[in-house]
Design a protein around this motif. Structure first.
Motif, PDB file in Angstrom:
ATOM      1  N   LYS A 179       0.833  -1.197   0.000  1.00 25.15           N
ATOM      2  CA  LYS A 179       0.000   0.000   0.000  1.00 25.15           C
ATOM      3  C   LYS A 179       0.875   1.258   0.000  1.00 25.15           C
ATOM      4  O   LYS A 179       0.602   2.213  -0.733  1.00 25.15           O
ATOM      5  CB  LYS A 179      -0.898  -0.035   1.240  1.00 25.15           C
ATOM      6  N   ILE A 236       2.503   1.678  -3.506  1.00 25.53           N
ATOM      7  CA  ILE A 236       1.545   2.188  -4.492  1.00 25.53           C
ATOM      8  C   ILE A 236       1.278   3.662  -4.246  1.00 25.53           C
ATOM      9  O   ILE A 236       1.243   4.475  -5.182  1.00 25.53           O
ATOM     10  CB  ILE A 236       0.239   1.367  -4.449  1.00 25.53           C
ATOM     11  N   ARG A 262       4.224   5.677  -5.516  1.00 25.83           N
ATOM     12  CA  ARG A 262       4.258   5.746  -6.982  1.00 25.83           C
ATOM     13  C   ARG A 262       3.220   6.720  -7.532  1.00 25.83           C
ATOM     14  O   ARG A 262       3.507   7.504  -8.426  1.00 25.83           O
ATOM     15  CB  ARG A 262       4.026   4.366  -7.582  1.00 25.83           C
TER      16      ARG A 262
END
Length: 108
Positions: A25, A28, A31
């Protein structure tokens, strides 16, 4: 000093939970944040608007399809009531029944 079973389980599960849930998590999130920071402000607004519009359209489609199915009667299922049949009660002198069971029933 003894550790409780709950604490032992928590000590075992916490690293696994972090590896499976928190770390991916976090990666992500980093990113997406990096990609959004690199975009110009106007392009970021466009992406957010397009994604929000897609979400709203999909939600309306799902809701509309459910309403259509209800209206068309596809969601309706016929419920058949099955009545309970009377059980055959064996006689007291039946050898299939153990004497312990008949004593328990007599005590009631």
């Amino acid at each position: 000093m003894s550790i409780s079973i709950k604490q032992k389980i928590r000590n075992f599960v916490a690293p696994l939970y972090n590896k499976v849930w928190h770390e991916p998590k976090r990666e992500i999130r980093e990113r997406v944040k990096k990609a959004c920071d690199e975009m110009p402000h106007r392009q970021r607004l466009t992406v957010v608007t397009v994604l929000l519009s897609a979400f709203v359209l999909i939600a309306f489609f799902v809701f509309g399809h459910a309403c259509y199915k209800i209206g068309a009667g596809h969601a309706r299922q016929t419920i058949e009531v099955e009545h309970i049949r009377q059980l055959e009660i064996p006689a007291k002198n039946n050898p299939d029944i153990s004497p312990k069971l008949t004593e328990d029933e007599a005590a009631r």
